[in-house]
Scaffold this motif. Structure first.
Motif, mmCIF file in Angstrom:
data_model
loop_
_atom_site.group_PDB
_atom_site.id
_atom_site.type_symbol
_atom_site.label_atom_id
_atom_site.label_comp_id
_atom_site.label_asym_id
_atom_site.label_seq_id
_atom_site.Cartn_x
_atom_site.Cartn_y
_atom_site.Cartn_z
ATOM 1 N N LYS A 1 10.850 -2.914 10.022
ATOM 2 C CA LYS A 1 9.968 -4.075 9.878
ATOM 3 C C LYS A 1 9.031 -4.141 11.066
ATOM 4 C CE LYS A 1 13.406 -6.723 7.487
ATOM 5 N NZ LYS A 1 14.536 -7.593 7.764
ATOM 6 N N PHE B 1 17.554 14.542 1.881
ATOM 7 C CA PHE B 1 16.322 13.827 2.153
ATOM 8 C C PHE B 1 16.710 12.416 2.596
ATOM 9 C CE2 PHE B 1 13.574 10.612 0.397
ATOM 10 C CZ PHE B 1 12.356 10.965 0.923
ATOM 11 N N LYS C 1 8.204 2.151 5.339
ATOM 12 C CA LYS C 1 9.284 3.058 4.936
ATOM 13 C C LYS C 1 8.960 4.474 5.386
ATOM 14 C CE LYS C 1 11.452 4.770 0.766
ATOM 15 N NZ LYS C 1 11.406 4.637 -0.682
ATOM 16 N N MET D 1 4.648 -2.688 0.796
ATOM 17 C CA MET D 1 5.351 -1.741 1.670
ATOM 18 C C MET D 1 4.494 -0.496 1.907
ATOM 19 S SD MET D 1 9.074 -0.055 1.597
ATOM 20 C CE MET D 1 9.389 -0.377 -0.089
ATOM 21 N N LEU D 2 4.471 -0.089 3.138
ATOM 22 C CA LEU D 2 3.765 1.141 3.465
ATOM 23 C C LEU D 2 4.789 2.272 3.484
ATOM 24 C CD1 LEU D 2 1.797 -0.353 6.399
ATOM 25 C CD2 LEU D 2 0.686 0.864 4.560
ATOM 26 N N GLN D 3 4.371 3.394 3.012
ATOM 27 C CA GLN D 3 5.311 4.516 3.000
ATOM 28 C C GLN D 3 4.682 5.708 3.696
ATOM 29 O OE1 GLN D 3 7.332 4.924 -0.684
ATOM 30 N NE2 GLN D 3 7.770 7.079 -0.369
ATOM 31 N N SER E 1 15.630 8.469 4.019
ATOM 32 C CA SER E 1 14.535 7.517 4.187
ATOM 33 C C SER E 1 15.075 6.269 4.867
ATOM 34 C CB SER E 1 13.908 7.179 2.844
ATOM 35 O OG SER E 1 14.785 6.390 2.097
ATOM 36 N N GLN E 2 14.222 5.616 5.570
ATOM 37 C CA GLN E 2 14.633 4.415 6.273
ATOM 38 C C GLN E 2 13.442 3.463 6.366
ATOM 39 O OE1 GLN E 2 16.784 2.397 6.985
ATOM 40 N NE2 GLN E 2 17.757 2.885 8.918
ATOM 41 N N THR E 3 13.740 2.191 6.267
ATOM 42 C CA THR E 3 12.651 1.214 6.404
ATOM 43 C C THR E 3 12.770 0.478 7.729
ATOM 44 O OG1 THR E 3 14.000 -0.364 5.202
ATOM 45 C CG2 THR E 3 12.335 0.778 3.940
ATOM 46 N N TRP F 1 11.508 14.208 6.620
ATOM 47 C CA TRP F 1 11.731 15.601 6.232
ATOM 48 C C TRP F 1 12.200 16.404 7.446
ATOM 49 C CZ3 TRP F 1 8.868 18.358 1.846
ATOM 50 C CH2 TRP F 1 8.607 17.463 0.799
ATOM 51 N N LYS G 1 18.548 8.041 -1.603
ATOM 52 C CA LYS G 1 19.222 7.417 -0.468
ATOM 53 C C LYS G 1 18.309 6.409 0.203
ATOM 54 C CE LYS G 1 22.408 11.088 0.234
ATOM 55 N NZ LYS G 1 23.152 11.915 1.103
ATOM 56 N N GLU H 1 9.772 8.400 5.101
ATOM 57 C CA GLU H 1 10.356 9.451 4.267
ATOM 58 C C GLU H 1 10.516 10.610 5.247
ATOM 59 O OE1 GLU H 1 8.070 11.981 1.084
ATOM 60 O OE2 GLU H 1 7.868 9.849 0.660
ATOM 61 N N ILE I 1 6.704 -4.208 5.981
ATOM 62 C CA ILE I 1 7.791 -3.237 5.817
ATOM 63 C C ILE I 1 7.189 -1.836 5.797
ATOM 64 C CG2 ILE I 1 9.701 -2.490 4.347
ATOM 65 C CD1 ILE I 1 10.279 -5.266 5.005
ATOM 66 N N ASN J 1 2.377 12.209 7.532
ATOM 67 C CA ASN J 1 1.594 11.236 8.297
ATOM 68 C C ASN J 1 1.944 11.299 9.776
ATOM 69 O OD1 ASN J 1 2.438 9.810 5.512
ATOM 70 N ND2 ASN J 1 0.313 9.418 6.003
ATOM 71 N N GLU K 1 5.182 -10.272 8.258
ATOM 72 C CA GLU K 1 6.161 -9.187 8.280
ATOM 73 C C GLU K 1 5.685 -8.018 7.410
ATOM 74 O OE1 GLU K 1 10.147 -9.266 6.265
ATOM 75 O OE2 GLU K 1 10.745 -9.745 8.319
ATOM 76 N N ILE L 1 0.874 -1.164 0.000
ATOM 77 C CA ILE L 1 0.000 0.000 0.000
ATOM 78 C C ILE L 1 0.909 1.211 0.000
ATOM 79 C CG2 ILE L 1 -1.866 1.198 1.157
ATOM 80 C CD1 ILE L 1 -2.151 -1.649 2.653
ATOM 81 N N TYR M 1 11.437 17.256 -1.741
ATOM 82 C CA TYR M 1 12.091 17.869 -0.581
ATOM 83 C C TYR M 1 13.026 18.996 -1.022
ATOM 84 C CZ TYR M 1 14.684 18.241 3.806
ATOM 85 O OH TYR M 1 15.261 18.709 4.961
ATOM 86 N N GLN N 1 1.734 4.905 -0.147
ATOM 87 C CA GLN N 1 1.010 6.096 0.294
ATOM 88 C C GLN N 1 0.576 6.935 -0.894
ATOM 89 O OE1 GLN N 1 0.033 6.657 3.172
ATOM 90 N NE2 GLN N 1 -0.782 8.699 2.890
#
Lengths: 615, 207
Positions: free
Chosen positions: B46, B40, B57, B1-3, B42-44, B61, A56, B59, B55, B81, B53, A34, A414, A36
């Motif tokens: 679990k 910028f 992610k 994956m959710l972001q 980002s990191q994921t 700022w 990155k 973002e 994931i 969010n 499981e 899903i 960004y 966003q």
């Protein structure tokens, strides 16, 4: 009085595509992915990374079964894809031809033009996907600018959101070429036998991985195509704009030349310099931007002027601390200056300009070793004031409006937001921001520059990004918004007629007739005309008045229809027609079923009467 | 994956960027000698949803914390969010500034649309010398409870509670998203129904 209306619950509903579309959408929600950003309904399961080289990433997420290409592989794909395939290239030509069509009632504002571009990008994206899934052939035929239909829904369905697409590959095959292409691939790569059987065969992890990899390669290639697309459009517009000048403006009425105006304006005044690309000219039809830019330049000049005062230090004002490792000041100035130059003068497509903005970001964050945004923003403002790059504002807005919005995310967004924030900060400086001592020393004319914020004087048109999340439906809506009154009217008529004539509407009426019609209708219009409606800039324009008239006309008409409907309804329906509302089907007796059938019959005939009346 | 988009708010020098660097790079730079840019990030992470499981992610700022840039903040927290509102537990006025951020977010974005996490940073300083603490744990906790915020004290320097913070936000956002999706699907569980026959299937044996 309660109004009676068909339940227009989903303005995007297109009955011709209903079944395919509903499955497509469902599949998107059903999969565990899903994202966003829901503007990517047709993106594959593996598409977590938009393929940016400088993106990155955290630790690899291979455990989730996501296949990722290495940077080298991505670079290789980009290197090998230097040109758009013919099919995609011709789409761009069609789009440009379409832009030239004298079909708009008045010159398009930059926001309207942007919405046309965004709609085209979405269409192009979908077609590129389908092109690749057909193994590089446009089996479904060349797309046209007027149809947003079957081709792309096929694409969506072929995809079937990742894994389900692998499992049920032959779903969407309405075209024999399509089928053959797929079967060939299937027998060679995924399945041991080329059977027509639609059974879901189990794939080994290797096969799934391989498929994911193909998908990922396709995604990267689509990204590349989109970049080439942006480049090609603006380059072609530049050429075409030079070719069609005043002679094209002669025929028809003045009303019909607005788009050509826009295209011409892509090129500078002098046609002898075809390479000169001045973004400013694009904004000609939207004076707010011009005005904003002028005021911003005045402010920038004013601040530079302040720097000559003893009581003002730009470094102190912006809080640029000496502990900041600015390094070799001069070489850094030169670097930043050249990036600005590249952004403003040397790049044409929004993508190229975006790359320059990212480069600016990278140069400042790696060369100066800035760690937090506290310092970054201050320094960015500092460089903007000191270097005063011309038309930076226009370039920033140009990227916002014309970069494909689906791709203007994450680090791109960004970096652009930082630039935007820097310009906004400069624009919002007033006397209150400076020390009293300094203000006391300023001459009247100097004070006048900082009298108020630019945003108090000029309001830029609001660009609604959500409008583009609805795929091709969104595009047609926007096109209707900007086209002649008749078209808009027709679209509504067609829309309503479809509902009126369907059984669905009849049953829907039985279920719920409480929501007032006006609300539904207004919602539809507020969506279709969102750009214009939200923009205070248009408050005095004739376009807005026209829209308003359209809206109220349609509303009135709808209200009228509702009264008629309700009169007919009351005249023919038994009083207790609602008594089965809460009944369970299993509990109904045969006699009751018959009664319900009678009610149904009456509803049908009522509906026909309504339709006839309407005709 | 959710972001998810997560925005960092708070006065300058409370350690916003250090928190992100600790989370993303697992590093901490005392002086500004880092080669890591304010890019910028980002990191994921679990999550575990009943054995499944997931994931997530982030973002991330970063924003400029200085007072003079306050009016620019909406440009950054637009569509976010979650927000980490960071304050410095060794600075007396720091929590009050954080409170203004919380109020702004609540007024402009609305409680329902954003998960706000109040984070008191520089725990390591107080662990060494408790007299350095100028914002009480209880006071901040009480405020967070009143406002319905998530709350934690962290140290970007030692890494204490950093991962936990993001893990908790991830879980919270995941729960919200799950509810949303389930509502959207009208009770659908989110599984792929591959057995559902397609009426458009020209090769199906039934057609």
């Amino acid at each position: 009085m309660k109004l009676f209306t068909p339940p227009i619950t989903n303005p995007n509903f297109d009955p011709a595509q209903s079944i395919r579309e509903s499955y497509g959408v469902k599949a998107v929600f059903q999969k565990p992915v899903i994202v966003q950003n829901e503007s990517e309904p047709f993106k594959m399961l593996t598409a977590s990374n938009s393929g940016k080289n400088d993106y990155k990433e955290g630790p690899s997420t291979n455990t989730s079964g996501v296949v990722k290409l290495t940077k080298e592989e991505i670079a290789e794909i980009w290197k090998n894809t230097q040109e758009l395939p013919m099919e995609l290239s011709s789409m761009i030509d069609d789009f440009i031809t379409d832009l030239k069509e004298p079909k708009y009632a008045k010159p398009l504002s930059i926001v309207e033009l942007s919405s046309l571009f965004q709609a085209f990008y979405i269409k192009f994206d979908k077609f590129a996907f389908q092109y690749l899934s057909n193994g590089g052939s446009s089996a479904a035929g060349a797309p046209t600018n007027t149809s947003s239909g079957g081709t792309f829904f096929n694409a969506k369905e072929t995809l079937s959101s990742g894994l389900s697409g692998i499992f049920a590959r032959s779903r969407s095959g309405s075209n024999t070429n399509n089928l053959r292409g797929r079967r060939n691939r299937r027998s060679s790569s995924l399945f041991s036998s080329d059977s027509n059987n639609n059974a879901t065969q189990m794939l080994t992890p290797e096969e799934i991985g391989q498929m994911m990899r193909v998908n990922e390669i396709n995604n990267v290639t689509i990204d590349r195509y989109l970049e080439l697309c942006e480049n090609a459009i603006f380059k072609k517009l530049l050429q075409v704009g030079t070719a069609v000048s005043s002679p094209m403006k002669k025929p028809n009425s003045n009303n019909n030349i607005q788009c050509i105006n826009n295209e011409n304006s892509l090129v500078g005044q002098s046609s002898s310099e075809p390479e000169a690309f001045n973004v400013e000219n694009l904004f000609r039809n939207t004076p707010e931007y011009i005005q904003y830019n002028t005021l911003l330049n005045v402010k920038l000049g004013g601040i530079l002027n302040l720097c000559s005062h003893d009581k003002f230090s730009l470094e102190d004002f912006l809080g640029i601390s000496m502990t900041m490792d600015i390094g070799d000041n001069e070489s850094l100035f030169a670097t930043i200056d050249s990036v600005f130059h590249q952004l403003i003068d040397e790049s044409i497509s929004p993508y190229d300009k975006m790359k320059s903005v990212l480069q600016l970001h990278t140069a400042m964050t790696t060369d100066i070793k800035l760690m937090s945004n506290d310092d970054y923003l201050s320094l960015l403002i500092y460089y903007i004031i000191m270097l005063n790059p011309q038309n930076l504002f226009f370039n920033c807005e140009y990227i916002k409006l014309f970069r494909y919005r689906k791709k203007l995310v994450e680090n791109e967004l960004y970096a652009l937001t930082n630039l935007d924030a820097a310009l906004t900060f400069i624009g919002s400086l007033t006397l209150e921001d400076f020390s009293e001592d300094l203000v006391a020393e300023l001459a009247e004319c100097e004070k006048k520059v900082f009298e108020c914020k630019i945003s108090d004087k000029v309001t830029l048109p609001v660009v609604d990004t959500n409008n583009f999340r609805n795929g091709s439906n969104g595009s047609s809506k926007l096109l209707h918004t900007s086209t002649e009154p008749m078209i808009q009217n027709n679209s509504y008529e067609r829309f309503r007629a479809v509902f009126d004539s369907s059984l669905r509407s009849v049953l829907g009426k039985m279920r719920s007739y409480t929501p007032p019609a006006v609300t539904t209708l207004y919602k539809k219009y507020s969506q279709t005309s969102i750009e214009i409606e939200r923009s205070s800039v248009y408050s005095n324009s004739s376009h807005d008045k026209y829209l308003h008239v359209q809206r109220s006309n349609s509303n009135n008409k709808h209200r009228q229809m509702d009264s008629i409907n309700s009169i007919l309804f009351n005249a023919t329906m038994p009083n207790d027609w609602k008594k089965y509302k809460d009944s369970e089907f299993d509990n109904l007796k045969i006699t009751e079923l018959k009664e319900i059938f009678d009610i149904y019959q009456k509803l049908i005939s009522k509906n026909e009467q309504c339709s006839n009346y309407n005709l | 994956m959710l972001q998810f988009k997560l925005v960092l708010l708070g006065d300058s020098s409370v350690g916003k960027s250090s928190i992100v660097n600790r989370f993303v790079k697992d590093s901490f730079e005392d002086l500004r000698e880092s080669t890591i840019g304010a890019a910028f990030l980002s990191q994921t992470i679990k999550l575990n949803d009943n054995g499944k499981e997931v994931i997530v992610k982030f973002e991330i700022w970063d924003t400029a914390g200085q007072e003079r840039y306050k009016s620019l903040a909406p440009m950054y927290y637009r569509n976010a969010n979650a927000a980490l509102v960071v304050y410095d537990i060794t600075e007396l006025d720091s929590l009050n500034k954080a409170k203004t951020w919380v109020e702004e977010l609540k007024n402009k974005v609305g409680d329902d649309n954003i998960v706000i996490y109040l984070v008191g940073n520089k725990l390591d300083v107080c662990e060494k010398d408790s007299s350095k603490r100028l914002v009480s744990l209880e006071g901040a906790k009480e405020y967070a409870k009143e406002q319905g915020l998530l709350f934690i004290e962290t140290s970007a320097k030692t890494g204490a509670n950093i991962k936990e913070t993001f893990q908790e936000i991830g879980e919270k956002l995941y729960d919200i998203k799950k509810t949303e999706v389930n509502t959207d699907l009208d009770g659908n569980t989110g599984e792929i129904e591959i057995s559902k026959p397609s009426t458009n299937d020209t090769t199906s044996c039934c057609s």
